[in-house]
Scaffold this active site. Sequence first.
Site, short mmCIF file in Angstrom:
data_model
loop_
_atom_site.label_atom_id
_atom_site.label_comp_id
_atom_site.label_asym_id
_atom_site.label_seq_id
_atom_site.Cartn_x
_atom_site.Cartn_y
_atom_site.Cartn_z
N GLU A 47 0.91 -1.20 -0.06
CA GLU A 47 -0.19 -0.16 0.14
C GLU A 47 0.95 1.16 -0.08
OE1 GLU A 47 -2.91 0.53 3.13
OE2 GLU A 47 -3.27 -1.55 3.15
N ASP A 58 -5.71 9.27 10.28
CA ASP A 58 -4.41 8.51 10.60
C ASP A 58 -3.89 9.12 12.09
OD1 ASP A 58 -4.52 7.43 8.18
OD2 ASP A 58 -3.76 9.29 7.12
#
Length: 267
Positions: A47, A58
Amino acid sequence: MKENRITRLVKQDKKLLIAYYMPEFPVPGATLPVLEALQESGVDLIELGMPYSDPIGDGSVIQDAAHKAISHGVHVGSIFELVRRARNGEGCKKITTPILLMGYCNPLIAYGGDCFMADAVKAGVDGLLIPDLPPEESEDFLERAKHFGLSVIYLISPVTPPDRIELIDSMSTDFSYCLAVNATTGTGKLDVAGMDEKIAEYLKRVRQHTKKKFVVGFGIKDRERVRKMWELADGAVVGSALLQHVATAKTPEETAELAAGFWKSLR
């Protein structure tokens, strides 16, 4: 149209070990050496993060990596160029590992949806994971991705109800991505040392309501945690721990060396 690399991968009877990496972190020029190091160390899928200035989902590790990547000039177009070079073996050994781009809607929209997908495929990208794009609002996006031959992955969380798990499973092209905890990435709150009952029950529930494979991420840091996630899911994603491990590197070569050593320790 050739079969997508991710589609080929999930057909294999194996548990997956997936890396999340932020391009050009921690130093400019690190991406291609790191991709080669991960491939040589047995990664199944990579990824690549698309850095965004306001990554709401995040944790601090990925936020810091994103800000550093942006300061190093990383943007959507430069990521496509890095993937293209990786696929052609320019600056590294030829990368044949499936590559998934993970990032938020805004950069994709700013680039232009169809242009983004066309350029992604041309570069050698295999799939997309857009955390802030709900499946209920993404039928057109999914149709366009299918047209371009891109795999689309959607997120499942511990509070996702069964009917929505089934919807996500049906809309994800090859597999779904389960968040192991209801938290931001890389917080380390995943209590797999004692195999937390709630996580086990959650992933069993996901298994009951899915037909396709699913992988699990967030908080996975070592071989023991990878193994325990493999018992409950079809793959484990390691991201923040990888970024933390390479964060002190001063050169692209050192970054690749640290990435390889860490990745081998997970197998």
